[in-house]
Design an enzyme around this catalytic site. Structure first.
Site, mmCIF file in Angstrom:
data_model
loop_
_atom_site.group_PDB
_atom_site.id
_atom_site.type_symbol
_atom_site.label_atom_id
_atom_site.label_comp_id
_atom_site.label_asym_id
_atom_site.label_seq_id
_atom_site.Cartn_x
_atom_site.Cartn_y
_atom_site.Cartn_z
ATOM 1 N N GLU A 203 8.043 -28.604 -22.239
ATOM 2 C CA GLU A 203 7.390 -27.428 -21.633
ATOM 3 C C GLU A 203 7.972 -26.153 -22.258
ATOM 4 O OE1 GLU A 203 4.955 -26.443 -19.410
ATOM 5 O OE2 GLU A 203 5.728 -24.453 -19.845
ATOM 6 N N HIS A 453 4.015 -38.793 16.803
ATOM 7 C CA HIS A 453 5.279 -39.375 16.358
ATOM 8 C C HIS A 453 5.085 -40.856 16.070
ATOM 9 C CE1 HIS A 453 9.556 -40.165 16.085
ATOM 10 N NE2 HIS A 453 9.389 -41.193 16.908
HETATM 11 P P1 NAI Z 1 -1.613 -25.696 -16.880
HETATM 12 O O1 NAI Z 1 -1.987 -24.337 -17.269
HETATM 13 O O2 NAI Z 1 -1.401 -26.057 -15.457
HETATM 14 O O3 NAI Z 1 -0.260 -26.131 -17.651
HETATM 15 C C1 NAI Z 1 -0.132 -26.113 -19.051
HETATM 16 C C2 NAI Z 1 1.340 -26.019 -19.367
HETATM 17 O O4 NAI Z 1 1.513 -26.223 -20.768
HETATM 18 C C3 NAI Z 1 1.936 -24.669 -19.038
HETATM 19 O O5 NAI Z 1 3.078 -24.852 -18.249
HETATM 20 C C4 NAI Z 1 2.277 -24.078 -20.421
HETATM 21 O O6 NAI Z 1 3.424 -23.284 -20.394
HETATM 22 C C5 NAI Z 1 2.502 -25.335 -21.247
HETATM 23 N N1 NAI Z 1 2.274 -25.192 -22.678
HETATM 24 C C6 NAI Z 1 1.224 -24.614 -23.283
HETATM 25 N N2 NAI Z 1 1.358 -24.723 -24.632
HETATM 26 C C7 NAI Z 1 2.502 -25.413 -24.860
HETATM 27 C C8 NAI Z 1 3.179 -25.846 -26.048
HETATM 28 N N3 NAI Z 1 2.681 -25.613 -27.256
HETATM 29 N N4 NAI Z 1 4.352 -26.506 -25.905
HETATM 30 C C9 NAI Z 1 4.869 -26.760 -24.670
HETATM 31 N N5 NAI Z 1 4.265 -26.370 -23.527
HETATM 32 C C10 NAI Z 1 3.086 -25.713 -23.625
HETATM 33 O O7 NAI Z 1 -2.717 -26.635 -17.559
HETATM 34 P P2 NAI Z 1 -3.014 -28.175 -17.389
HETATM 35 O O8 NAI Z 1 -1.857 -28.900 -16.820
HETATM 36 O O9 NAI Z 1 -3.514 -28.600 -18.722
HETATM 37 O O10 NAI Z 1 -4.174 -28.194 -16.307
HETATM 38 C C11 NAI Z 1 -5.397 -27.479 -16.558
HETATM 39 C C12 NAI Z 1 -6.056 -27.052 -15.279
HETATM 40 O O11 NAI Z 1 -6.541 -28.175 -14.563
HETATM 41 C C13 NAI Z 1 -5.125 -26.282 -14.394
HETATM 42 O O12 NAI Z 1 -5.712 -25.066 -14.045
HETATM 43 C C14 NAI Z 1 -4.946 -27.142 -13.193
HETATM 44 O O13 NAI Z 1 -4.872 -26.400 -11.987
HETATM 45 C C15 NAI Z 1 -6.179 -28.050 -13.213
HETATM 46 N N6 NAI Z 1 -5.800 -29.344 -12.667
HETATM 47 C C16 NAI Z 1 -5.611 -29.458 -11.320
HETATM 48 C C17 NAI Z 1 -5.173 -30.635 -10.785
HETATM 49 C C18 NAI Z 1 -4.921 -30.731 -9.325
HETATM 50 O O14 NAI Z 1 -5.346 -29.865 -8.591
HETATM 51 N N7 NAI Z 1 -4.207 -31.746 -8.835
HETATM 52 C C19 NAI Z 1 -4.912 -31.819 -11.624
HETATM 53 C C20 NAI Z 1 -5.094 -31.560 -13.017
HETATM 54 C C21 NAI Z 1 -5.534 -30.365 -13.497
#
Ligand code: NAI
Length: 476
Positions: A203, A453
């Protein structure tokens, strides 16, 4: 002559199909166009398939550590192909439900790729040809797609997006590196760790789950590390290369260049709006940071054209898209709004989001409203009620005691303004808190309800009691 609709919706994900269902229910002549499979990312490549794999993998993990409960399971194994088949069946069943709901509601389902032309005309291209439709209102709900980060080697064969990983049937995940420690990254790490893979998350930010409360990220990071997942924050990926032994991810962290070898690499570095081929040359809509620009009523810069869900700058969550779809349709139909995306409680000036955020890790993480930091930024005085789940009866029974509940109350009125829950079933428990925030309930009102509970929800009562204690309230 082009067929005419009151509302034409482009994109059949949760935003689009919920809007279609509501519109038809309100007596509006409605069509929905979808170029791939009905259900969008959520049903086909997101929420439903990942949660199915999470369910299956956690079942495997549970059997591996069931000795503590007096249960023996000596020969536990999994068949990844069968797991994927079970996931596909779940997806298919859910998609069928969606299709039946919109068809029963009287929505016209149009299979093909839609392009918006001048004068609210929509051209739909399908293998059977080209058709034109006109509409009083168009709702764009085309969703988002994975971002491919600009890393040399990101296009190599074993480097996958979540879309491709979910479609793979063969097991090559003994060693998995995940680039990106956001929601997708930590959920996939949870799945593959449970299936005994060696998982590493890389990350770039200081913590996993960037926008989350720091305490929540820290608990999760500790829990992932305790389970054996390697978490490397503040790291910069330099390149991915292919060698005989597998894929090598080269990254820089703590001032040195390091490498990690794996069979597959998952790119989970965010998602971006899906706008490919959506606008004809005669149409141009205002954009903001790569997203469709909308006002607070989800209107784009073009009269009669709305945009909802992941294609806009809002939170990329299925339930947000669905709520926005409902909101827009009710606005168009001129009926009373049945859903709120945010509230301003009585006597306050701060707008509170009523959007539950749920992360399906172990333990689960769920939040709603605002955090203490956000309250401070609004100059709002707050007081917290905290409870560690280590003493909760249900947590003791299930041996899952690492979570906590934080409830945030406005200092003077005692109105609840935020909640963060980390424990099993947190994603279900957060609904009570969302209801409380949406209705401006106070600690006293929340306390009136009895919680059964033994349940994890008893932790909510305990957190409210802790709030009274912190306040020096004599009722305890
Ligand atoms: P995200 O924006 O949540 O996380 C992407 C992460 O990758 C960030 O922490 C960023 O700093 C990191 N990053 C970016 N480029 C990088 C690099 N080159 N090297 C290392 N780290 C890097 O995006 P994510 O996880 O792909 O999810 C996309 C969307 O889908 C989000 O908005 C999320 O809320 C939604 N989603 C929601 C879920 C849920 O509600 N349970 C489940 C899966 C996705």
């Amino acid at each position: 002559m082009a067929k005419h609709y009151d509302i034409f919706i482009i994109g059949g994900g949760p935003g689009g199909y919920t809007a279609a269902f509501k519109a038809a229910g309100l007596g509006l002549k409605t069509a929905i166009a979808e170029k791939e499979k009905l259900g969008g990312t959520c049903v086909n490549k997101g929420c439903i398939p990942t949660k199915a794999l999470l369910h299956a993998s956690s079942m495997f993990a549970a059997f591996q550590s069931c000795d503590v409960f007096g249960v023996s399971a000596d020969f536990i194994s999994f068949d990844f192909k069968k797991m994927q088949d079970y996931k596909k069946r779940s997806v298919k069943e859910y998609r069928k439900e969606v299709r039946e709901s919109i068809e029963n509601a009287g929505v016209d389902y149009i299979e093909g790729t839609a392009t918006i032309r001048r004068g609210r005309t929509v051209e739909v291209n399908s293998p059977s040809g080209k058709d034109y439709y006109e509409a009083d209102h168009i709702i764009i709900a085309t969703g988002a797609k994975p971002v491919i980060p600009d890393i040399p080697g990101a296009m190599l064969l074993g480097v996958l997006t979540s879309d491709r990983l979910l479609a793979s049937d063969t097991w090559n995940y003994d060693r998995l590196t995940i680039i990106g420690g956001g929601v997708i990254g930590v959920e996939f790490a949870t799945i593959f760790q449970a299936l005994c893979s060696h998982v590493t998350i890389i990350e770039s930010r200081e913590h996993l789950l960037g926008p989350m409360d720091n305490e929540v990220s820290e608990v999760l990071e500790n829990e992932l590390r305790r389970k054996g997942i390697a978490v490397q924050c503040e790291a910069k990926v330099l390149e991915i290369r292919e060698e005989e032994q597998g894929l090598i991810c080269v990254y820089e962290a703590d001032g040195e260049v390091r490498t990690i070898r794996s069979g597959q690499i998952l790119l989970a570095a965010g998602r971006k709006p899906n706008l490919d081929g959506l606008f004809g040359r005669d149409v141009s809509l205002a954009m903001e940071d790569g997203c469709l620009k909308t006002d607070s009523e989800f209107r784009t810069s073009e009269p009669g054209i709305y945009a909802i869900g992941d294609v806009t700058a809002g939170k990329m969550l299925a339930h947000v898209a669905a709520a926005e779809g409902t909101y827009v349709v009710e606005k168009i139909a001129g009926v009373h709004h049945t859903i709120r995306l945010s509230v301003v409680p009585n006597g306050m000036f701060v707008e509170l989001p009523v959007v539950p955020g749920c992360i399906y890790t172990e333990p689960e993480i769920a939040s709603v409203g605002i955090t203490v930091e956000e309250a401070k930024a609004h100059n709002m005085k707050v007081r917290c009620g905290r409870y560690s789940m280590s003493g909760n009866g249900k947590s003791i029974i299930t041996r899952e005691q690492s979570g906590f509940i934080h409830l945030i109350f406005e200092e003077y009125s005692g109105t609840i303004v935020g909640a963060q829950i980390v424990c099993p079933r947190a994603t279900d428990m957060i609904s009570e808190m969302a209801t409380a925030i949406a209705n401006g309930l106070t600690a006293d009102q929340l306390m009136l309800a009895m919680r059964a509970h033994p349940t994890y929800s008893e932790g909510i009562t305990a957190a409210i009691e802790n709030y009274y204690e912190a306040k020096g309230d004599e009722r305890l």
